[in-house]
Design an enzyme around this catalytic site. Structure first.
Site, PDB file in Angstrom:
ATOM      1  N   LYS A   2      15.430 -17.612  17.242  1.00 51.46           N
ATOM      2  CA  LYS A   2      14.264 -18.102  17.989  1.00 51.46           C
ATOM      3  C   LYS A   2      14.173 -17.422  19.363  1.00 51.46           C
ATOM      4  O   LYS A   2      15.137 -16.787  19.818  1.00 51.46           O
ATOM      5  CB  LYS A   2      14.363 -19.629  18.103  1.00 51.46           C
ATOM      6  CG  LYS A   2      14.311 -20.336  16.734  1.00 51.46           C
ATOM      7  CD  LYS A   2      14.352 -21.862  16.874  1.00 51.46           C
ATOM      8  CE  LYS A   2      14.252 -22.530  15.498  1.00 51.46           C
ATOM      9  NZ  LYS A   2      14.216 -24.009  15.612  1.00 51.46           N
ATOM     10  N   TYR A  32       6.022 -23.614   9.292  1.00 52.30           N
ATOM     11  CA  TYR A  32       6.341 -25.000   9.643  1.00 52.30           C
ATOM     12  C   TYR A  32       5.330 -25.984   9.050  1.00 52.30           C
ATOM     13  O   TYR A  32       5.092 -27.053   9.634  1.00 52.30           O
ATOM     14  CB  TYR A  32       6.419 -25.151  11.160  1.00 52.30           C
ATOM     15  CG  TYR A  32       7.713 -24.629  11.774  1.00 52.30           C
ATOM     16  CD1 TYR A  32       8.960 -25.025  11.285  1.00 52.30           C
ATOM     17  CD2 TYR A  32       7.696 -23.760  12.863  1.00 52.30           C
ATOM     18  CE1 TYR A  32      10.148 -24.560  11.854  1.00 52.30           C
ATOM     19  CE2 TYR A  32       8.883 -23.293  13.436  1.00 52.30           C
ATOM     20  CZ  TYR A  32      10.105 -23.700  12.925  1.00 52.30           C
ATOM     21  OH  TYR A  32      11.283 -23.251  13.498  1.00 52.30           O
ATOM     22  N   PHE A  83       6.351 -33.207  17.661  1.00 52.22           N
ATOM     23  CA  PHE A  83       7.023 -32.021  18.185  1.00 52.22           C
ATOM     24  C   PHE A  83       6.393 -30.722  17.708  1.00 52.22           C
ATOM     25  O   PHE A  83       6.808 -29.636  18.132  1.00 52.22           O
ATOM     26  CB  PHE A  83       8.527 -32.044  17.858  1.00 52.22           C
ATOM     27  CG  PHE A  83       8.879 -31.979  16.383  1.00 52.22           C
ATOM     28  CD1 PHE A  83       8.891 -30.771  15.701  1.00 52.22           C
ATOM     29  CD2 PHE A  83       9.223 -33.139  15.691  1.00 52.22           C
ATOM     30  CE1 PHE A  83       9.229 -30.705  14.355  1.00 52.22           C
ATOM     31  CE2 PHE A  83       9.555 -33.085  14.343  1.00 52.22           C
ATOM     32  CZ  PHE A  83       9.558 -31.857  13.673  1.00 52.22           C
ATOM     33  N   ARG A 101      23.242 -22.745   7.205  1.00 57.51           N
ATOM     34  CA  ARG A 101      22.977 -24.079   7.780  1.00 57.51           C
ATOM     35  C   ARG A 101      24.255 -24.640   8.419  1.00 57.51           C
ATOM     36  O   ARG A 101      24.216 -25.283   9.469  1.00 57.51           O
ATOM     37  CB  ARG A 101      22.461 -25.056   6.711  1.00 57.51           C
ATOM     38  CG  ARG A 101      21.119 -24.681   6.091  1.00 57.51           C
ATOM     39  CD  ARG A 101      19.929 -24.967   6.957  1.00 57.51           C
ATOM     40  NE  ARG A 101      19.682 -26.377   7.165  1.00 57.51           N
ATOM     41  CZ  ARG A 101      18.567 -26.850   7.743  1.00 57.51           C
ATOM     42  NH1 ARG A 101      17.603 -25.999   8.146  1.00 57.51           N
ATOM     43  NH2 ARG A 101      18.390 -28.135   7.927  1.00 57.51           N
ATOM     44  N   THR A 140      20.206 -30.072  13.578  1.00 47.30           N
ATOM     45  CA  THR A 140      19.034 -29.756  14.399  1.00 47.30           C
ATOM     46  C   THR A 140      19.265 -30.028  15.884  1.00 47.30           C
ATOM     47  O   THR A 140      18.859 -29.236  16.731  1.00 47.30           O
ATOM     48  CB  THR A 140      17.830 -30.581  13.901  1.00 47.30           C
ATOM     49  OG1 THR A 140      17.705 -30.389  12.486  1.00 47.30           O
ATOM     50  CG2 THR A 140      16.543 -30.172  14.590  1.00 47.30           C
ATOM     51  N   ARG A 144      24.469 -23.835  17.163  1.00 40.88           N
ATOM     52  CA  ARG A 144      23.750 -24.803  18.004  1.00 40.88           C
ATOM     53  C   ARG A 144      24.717 -25.582  18.883  1.00 40.88           C
ATOM     54  O   ARG A 144      24.416 -25.877  20.048  1.00 40.88           O
ATOM     55  CB  ARG A 144      22.912 -25.725  17.113  1.00 40.88           C
ATOM     56  CG  ARG A 144      21.700 -25.023  16.497  1.00 40.88           C
ATOM     57  CD  ARG A 144      21.103 -25.802  15.355  1.00 40.88           C
ATOM     58  NE  ARG A 144      19.793 -25.273  14.932  1.00 40.88           N
ATOM     59  CZ  ARG A 144      19.137 -25.698  13.864  1.00 40.88           C
ATOM     60  NH1 ARG A 144      19.656 -26.658  13.093  1.00 40.88           N
ATOM     61  NH2 ARG A 144      17.958 -25.183  13.544  1.00 40.88           N
ATOM     62  N   ASN A 174      16.787 -24.658  19.762  1.00 40.63           N
ATOM     63  CA  ASN A 174      18.087 -24.721  19.088  1.00 40.63           C
ATOM     64  C   ASN A 174      18.455 -23.414  18.393  1.00 40.63           C
ATOM     65  O   ASN A 174      19.209 -23.418  17.420  1.00 40.63           O
ATOM     66  CB  ASN A 174      18.112 -25.921  18.129  1.00 40.63           C
ATOM     67  CG  ASN A 174      17.046 -25.824  17.058  1.00 40.63           C
ATOM     68  OD1 ASN A 174      16.294 -24.856  17.017  1.00 40.63           O
ATOM     69  ND2 ASN A 174      16.995 -26.804  16.179  1.00 40.63           N
ATOM     70  N   HIS A 181      16.610 -20.704  13.074  1.00 40.15           N
ATOM     71  CA  HIS A 181      16.082 -21.335  11.865  1.00 40.15           C
ATOM     72  C   HIS A 181      16.821 -20.737  10.678  1.00 40.15           C
ATOM     73  O   HIS A 181      17.059 -19.534  10.639  1.00 40.15           O
ATOM     74  CB  HIS A 181      14.579 -21.062  11.703  1.00 40.15           C
ATOM     75  CG  HIS A 181      14.110 -21.379  10.312  1.00 40.15           C
ATOM     76  ND1 HIS A 181      13.747 -22.647   9.931  1.00 40.15           N
ATOM     77  CD2 HIS A 181      14.032 -20.608   9.193  1.00 40.15           C
ATOM     78  CE1 HIS A 181      13.430 -22.632   8.638  1.00 40.15           C
ATOM     79  NE2 HIS A 181      13.602 -21.407   8.167  1.00 40.15           N
ATOM     80  N   GLU A 197       9.642 -19.013   2.392  1.00 37.73           N
ATOM     81  CA  GLU A 197       9.704 -18.434   3.735  1.00 37.73           C
ATOM     82  C   GLU A 197       9.841 -16.908   3.682  1.00 37.73           C
ATOM     83  O   GLU A 197       9.264 -16.203   4.514  1.00 37.73           O
ATOM     84  CB  GLU A 197      10.886 -19.052   4.503  1.00 37.73           C
ATOM     85  CG  GLU A 197      10.664 -20.539   4.784  1.00 37.73           C
ATOM     86  CD  GLU A 197      11.926 -21.262   5.262  1.00 37.73           C
ATOM     87  OE1 GLU A 197      12.987 -20.612   5.388  1.00 37.73           O
ATOM     88  OE2 GLU A 197      11.842 -22.482   5.502  1.00 37.73           O
TER      89      GLU A 197
HETATM   90  P1  IDP Z   1      15.901 -27.601  11.213  1.00 38.51           P
HETATM   91  O1  IDP Z   1      15.483 -26.376  11.986  1.00 38.51           O
HETATM   92  O2  IDP Z   1      17.285 -28.031  11.557  1.00 38.51           O
HETATM   93  O3  IDP Z   1      15.659 -27.466   9.731  1.00 38.51           O
HETATM   94  P2  IDP Z   1      13.544 -29.335  11.271  1.00 38.51           P
HETATM   95  O4  IDP Z   1      13.607 -30.810  11.169  1.00 38.51           O
HETATM   96  O5  IDP Z   1      13.050 -28.574  10.076  1.00 38.51           O
HETATM   97  O6  IDP Z   1      14.983 -28.808  11.735  1.00 38.51           O
HETATM   98  O7  IDP Z   1      12.621 -29.000  12.525  1.00 38.51           O
HETATM   99  C1  IDP Z   1      12.180 -27.686  12.740  1.00 38.51           C
HETATM  100  C2  IDP Z   1      12.407 -27.358  14.211  1.00 38.51           C
HETATM  101  O8  IDP Z   1      11.548 -28.190  15.003  1.00 38.51           O
HETATM  102  C3  IDP Z   1      13.802 -27.630  14.747  1.00 38.51           C
HETATM  103  O9  IDP Z   1      14.713 -26.591  14.471  1.00 38.51           O
HETATM  104  C4  IDP Z   1      13.538 -27.800  16.218  1.00 38.51           C
HETATM  105  O10 IDP Z   1      13.346 -26.530  16.842  1.00 38.51           O
HETATM  106  C5  IDP Z   1      12.200 -28.536  16.213  1.00 38.51           C
HETATM  107  N1  IDP Z   1      12.362 -29.986  16.232  1.00 38.51           N
HETATM  108  C6  IDP Z   1      12.683 -30.801  15.201  1.00 38.51           C
HETATM  109  N2  IDP Z   1      12.728 -32.092  15.575  1.00 38.51           N
HETATM  110  C7  IDP Z   1      12.404 -32.097  16.872  1.00 38.51           C
HETATM  111  C8  IDP Z   1      12.298 -33.132  17.858  1.00 38.51           C
HETATM  112  O11 IDP Z   1      12.499 -34.324  17.582  1.00 38.51           O
HETATM  113  N3  IDP Z   1      11.961 -32.759  19.124  1.00 38.51           N
HETATM  114  C9  IDP Z   1      11.723 -31.453  19.458  1.00 38.51           C
HETATM  115  N4  IDP Z   1      11.813 -30.454  18.567  1.00 38.51           N
HETATM  116  C10 IDP Z   1      12.167 -30.757  17.299  1.00 38.51           C
HETATM  117 MG    MG Z   2      13.862 -27.358   8.683  1.00 41.76          MG
END
Ligand code: IDP
Ligand code: MG
Length: 137
Positions: A10, A51, A59, A87, A93, A104, A114, A117, A128
């Site tokens: 990212k 996304y 978010f 992962r 996350t 992370r 974070n 992805h 993807e």
């Molecule tokens: P992941 O990347 O661990 O799969 P996802 O739930 O798919 O997590 O969310 C995609 C991305 O959206 C996360 O990596 C993070 O950058 C952002 N994100 C997810 N949940 C939140 C939140 O509660 N607050 C702010 N950003 C979030």
């Molecule tokens: Mg995800």
């Protein structure tokens, strides 16, 4: 089982000069191969596809703005159980909840920013990969 994962470093990872560090952890895993690697600036429609599951969540808009805030590095990694493996390297996350030793957990403190992805399933990886590297199959 050999499979492929779509990985995005990212904009925070690129800005902070952590690309080498993160790719190094992926490269260090035995038998995994980077089959595509490109730095690029994304656009809104790519992120909307990528996304799609998060469209409408609170978010989502700040996430897209963040992902547009600078270049990212997109990769396709192939190898044994690479989807679960990356992962695990990434950690959960929320970087504050992520174990030290994970990407992370070592480098993040903000949920949105974070660093990485990584595809969460075989179906996601195929979907993807088509978005980011449509020529590859
Ligand atoms: P992941 O990347 O661990 O799969 P996802 O739930 O798919 O997590 O969310 C995609 C991305 O959206 C996360 O990596 C993070 O950058 C952002 N994100 C997810 N949940 C939140 C939140 O509660 N607050 C702010 N950003 C979030
Ligand atoms: Mg995800």
């Amino acid at each position: 089982m050999t499979e492929r994962s779509l990985v995005i470093l990212k904009p925070d990872a690129v800005r902070r000069g952590l690309v080498g560090e993160i790719i190094g952890r992926i490269e260090a895993k035995a038998g995994w191969t980077i089959v595509r690697l490109e730095q690029r600036i994304l656009d809104r429609s790519t992120l909307e596809q990528h996304y799609a599951e998060h469209v409408g969540k609170p978010f989502y808009e700040p996430l897209v703005d963040f992902m547009l805030s600078g270049p990212v590095v997109a990769l396709v990694v192939e190898g044994e159980r690479v989807i679960q493996g990356i992962r695990t390297l990434a950690g959960p996350t929320d970087p504050i909840a992520a174990q030290p030793g994970s990407i992370r957990g070592d480098f993040g403190s903000i949920v949105r920013e974070n660093l990485i992805h990584a595809s969460d399933s075989a179906e996601s990886a195929i979907r993807e990969e088509k978005i980011f590297f449509p020529g590859l199959s």
